[in-house]
Design an enzyme around this catalytic site. Sequence first.
Site, PDB file in Angstrom:
ATOM      1  N   TYR A 125      32.972  -0.154 -58.448  1.00 21.31           N
ATOM      2  CA  TYR A 125      31.620  -0.713 -58.244  1.00 21.31           C
ATOM      3  C   TYR A 125      31.324  -1.864 -59.191  1.00 21.31           C
ATOM      4  CZ  TYR A 125      30.950   2.723 -54.707  1.00 21.31           C
ATOM      5  OH  TYR A 125      31.104   3.427 -53.538  1.00 21.31           O
TER       6      TYR A 125
ATOM      7  N   HIS B 259      23.399   6.303 -72.389  1.00 20.19           N
ATOM      8  CA  HIS B 259      24.206   6.208 -71.163  1.00 20.19           C
ATOM      9  C   HIS B 259      25.085   7.446 -70.952  1.00 20.19           C
ATOM     10  CE1 HIS B 259      23.765   1.528 -70.976  1.00 20.19           C
ATOM     11  NE2 HIS B 259      22.611   2.171 -71.142  1.00 20.19           N
TER      12      HIS B 259
ATOM     13  N   GLU C  61      21.026  -0.511 -59.435  1.00 23.61           N
ATOM     14  CA  GLU C  61      21.772  -0.446 -58.171  1.00 23.61           C
ATOM     15  C   GLU C  61      21.533   0.876 -57.461  1.00 23.61           C
ATOM     16  OE1 GLU C  61      25.936  -1.004 -58.985  1.00 23.61           O
ATOM     17  OE2 GLU C  61      25.564  -2.827 -60.139  1.00 23.61           O
TER      18      GLU C  61
ATOM     19  N   GLN D 234      19.302   9.070 -76.032  1.00 19.46           N
ATOM     20  CA  GLN D 234      19.091   9.459 -74.644  1.00 19.46           C
ATOM     21  C   GLN D 234      19.775  10.783 -74.317  1.00 19.46           C
ATOM     22  OE1 GLN D 234      20.466   6.122 -72.257  1.00 19.46           O
ATOM     23  NE2 GLN D 234      18.905   4.755 -73.082  1.00 19.46           N
TER      24      GLN D 234
ATOM     25  N   TYR E  21      19.675  -7.179 -71.640  1.00 22.62           N
ATOM     26  CA  TYR E  21      18.244  -7.015 -71.897  1.00 22.62           C
ATOM     27  C   TYR E  21      17.703  -8.039 -72.885  1.00 22.62           C
ATOM     28  CZ  TYR E  21      17.909  -2.922 -69.007  1.00 22.62           C
ATOM     29  OH  TYR E  21      17.903  -2.087 -67.918  1.00 22.62           O
TER      30      TYR E  21
HETATM   31  C1  HEC Z   1      16.456  -1.861 -72.645  1.00 24.66           C
HETATM   32  C2  HEC Z   1      15.198  -1.322 -73.059  1.00 24.66           C
HETATM   33  C3  HEC Z   1      14.446  -2.019 -74.181  1.00 24.66           C
HETATM   34  C4  HEC Z   1      14.011  -3.308 -74.221  1.00 24.66           C
HETATM   35  C5  HEC Z   1      14.222  -4.408 -73.204  1.00 24.66           C
HETATM   36  C6  HEC Z   1      13.253  -3.435 -75.450  1.00 24.66           C
HETATM   37  N1  HEC Z   1      13.264  -2.251 -76.122  1.00 24.66           N
HETATM   38 FE1  HEC Z   1      12.319  -1.874 -77.887  1.00 24.66          FE
HETATM   39  N2  HEC Z   1      13.132   0.004 -77.903  1.00 24.66           N
HETATM   40  C7  HEC Z   1      13.887   0.544 -76.905  1.00 24.66           C
HETATM   41  C8  HEC Z   1      14.272   1.893 -77.300  1.00 24.66           C
HETATM   42  C9  HEC Z   1      15.099   2.848 -76.453  1.00 24.66           C
HETATM   43  C10 HEC Z   1      13.718   2.107 -78.562  1.00 24.66           C
HETATM   44  C11 HEC Z   1      13.867   3.371 -79.424  1.00 24.66           C
HETATM   45  C12 HEC Z   1      12.893   4.425 -78.993  1.00 24.66           C
HETATM   46  C13 HEC Z   1      11.495   4.112 -79.381  1.00 24.66           C
HETATM   47  O1  HEC Z   1      11.242   3.898 -80.577  1.00 24.66           O
HETATM   48  O2  HEC Z   1      10.641   4.043 -78.482  1.00 24.66           O
HETATM   49  C14 HEC Z   1      12.972   0.907 -78.904  1.00 24.66           C
HETATM   50  C15 HEC Z   1      12.260   0.744 -80.070  1.00 24.66           C
HETATM   51  C16 HEC Z   1      11.449  -0.342 -80.349  1.00 24.66           C
HETATM   52  C17 HEC Z   1      10.613  -0.448 -81.511  1.00 24.66           C
HETATM   53  C18 HEC Z   1      10.442   0.612 -82.562  1.00 24.66           C
HETATM   54  C19 HEC Z   1      11.485   0.520 -83.568  1.00 24.66           C
HETATM   55  C20 HEC Z   1      11.435   1.592 -84.624  1.00 24.66           C
HETATM   56  O3  HEC Z   1      11.794   1.249 -85.740  1.00 24.66           O
HETATM   57  O4  HEC Z   1      11.070   2.739 -84.313  1.00 24.66           O
HETATM   58  C21 HEC Z   1       9.972  -1.669 -81.441  1.00 24.66           C
HETATM   59  C22 HEC Z   1       8.986  -2.263 -82.432  1.00 24.66           C
HETATM   60  C23 HEC Z   1      10.435  -2.322 -80.229  1.00 24.66           C
HETATM   61  N3  HEC Z   1      11.336  -1.485 -79.600  1.00 24.66           N
HETATM   62  C24 HEC Z   1      10.015  -3.555 -79.807  1.00 24.66           C
HETATM   63  C25 HEC Z   1      10.542  -4.219 -78.712  1.00 24.66           C
HETATM   64  C26 HEC Z   1      10.207  -5.570 -78.341  1.00 24.66           C
HETATM   65  C27 HEC Z   1       9.193  -6.456 -79.043  1.00 24.66           C
HETATM   66  C28 HEC Z   1      10.949  -5.867 -77.242  1.00 24.66           C
HETATM   67  C29 HEC Z   1      11.042  -7.179 -76.477  1.00 24.66           C
HETATM   68  C30 HEC Z   1      11.392  -8.363 -77.248  1.00 24.66           C
HETATM   69  C31 HEC Z   1      11.750  -4.694 -76.916  1.00 24.66           C
HETATM   70  N4  HEC Z   1      11.459  -3.726 -77.825  1.00 24.66           N
HETATM   71  C32 HEC Z   1      12.609  -4.593 -75.844  1.00 24.66           C
HETATM   72  C33 HEC Z   1      14.239  -0.052 -75.723  1.00 24.66           C
HETATM   73  C34 HEC Z   1      13.971  -1.368 -75.389  1.00 24.66           C
END
Ligand code: HEC
Length: 397
Positions: free
Chosen positions: A357, A253, A347, A188, A368
């Site tokens: 806060y 963050h 918030e 980020q 998450y």
């Molecule tokens: C708090 C935010 C957040 C949540 C909730 C979240 N993710 Fe992610 N996820 C990310 C971020 C940030 C990345 C890294 C950036 C990207 O590859 O888009 C990522 C990457 C991924 C990747 C790619 C990994 C790679 O090797 O490149 C997958 C697959 C994935 N998430 C699946 C999921 C699934 C399924 C869920 C729910 C069970 C989930 N994510 C929930 C933020 C989140």
Amino acid sequence: MKTWIIFSCSTFIYIIFGLSPCSPPKETAELPDVVSQHPAAANYALYCAGCHGRNLEKFADKAWMSDNSKDAIIKSIKFGLSVDGMPAFEKTFSDEEIKSLADFVQKGIPKDKSQLKKPDTKNPIVSSEEFKFVVDTVVSGLKVPWGLVFLPGGDMLISERAGTLNRYSNGKLSAPIEGLPAILARGQGGLLDLCLHPKYAENGWIYISYSSPAKDGSGDSNTAIMRARLKGNQLTDQQTIFEALPMVSTQHHYGSKMAFDREGYLYFGVGDRGEHFEFPQELNNHNGKIHRIKDDGSIPEDNPFVKTKGAMPSIFSYGHRNPQGTAMHPETGEIWESEHGPKGGDELNLIKPGLNYGWPVISYGINYNGTVLTKLTEKKVWNNLFSIGNLLLLHVE
Ligand code: HEC
């Protein structure tokens, strides 16, 4: 007065302004039935859609999407990607459920991957509770535009997180502006916010926040602020006026939007850097705080913790997670902050000097991955940092 609100997304900048009534926008294309009836659809909607989009539209185009093996996806879901802010779900789901989610994610990705990040511009008139507004694409081709300011003549300066500072003038982008500091553009982090001095017309100061890499090459970083003037296409008179400490290896963050108040003090947030037990409740570090400094980076004498032993004197308030928005209320002069919280715990806070806060002791959100971080949404504390020992109520405003 015309109200300008700016939204940015990965490839476009929209400028939005008040307008006449019309029908609300259509949703983006629904997922194909085969996917919406998938056994993992409900888990996806509950646990993943908030970050990755209801229709998976917030996934970026990555190599694993074309890879038939699901191993990489399963591993990412199970163990997370801690430096990127992707939570680990091994405690939330069984291996079977994780496999099913990986299958769901792959099946939902359309063949034309450019769809994944496309914003909806087909129906540009949007109704909100307060306004109708038009969405118009002004600048395209940007990668994660982060900060934006209007120069007095109407030109825009636009920062891209990847580390490019652009000037938009007469309908086009000029060559990138030179003279930026060293920037760590990962996770980020990167080039972040832009802000003009309230007396910009007289002194020309532009404030730039960014993720600053440690000089020892360790890969650690933290939020920093530079001020500089713009001469043609070149930043000059660069001065680093703030560097958040300690630097850490996480890459999320960073907080960081900046705003001046009427007295000319500069406010900005630094995030908890993903170390919520370590930093936000301790005053001996800059992370998880809102700071208040003078325009040259020096410390205002009336900051709340200047006399507190061991406290960072720039701290104005503490107990923050990822304070990503900072703005002065144009009528009252108050400083407001929007905070990227845990799941369900975003918030909007009115920032007052010395207040705690509460993060991570109190929060309306959960982790998450669905686990509970705290059950408390308020807590009374004796705040011995105030000389008279006021009884303070910690609460999310
Ligand atoms: C708090 C935010 C957040 C949540 C909730 C979240 N993710 Fe992610 N996820 C990310 C971020 C940030 C990345 C890294 C950036 C990207 O590859 O888009 C990522 C990457 C991924 C990747 C790619 C990994 C790679 O090797 O490149 C997958 C697959 C994935 N998430 C699946 C999921 C699934 C399924 C869920 C729910 C069970 C989930 N994510 C929930 C933020 C989140």
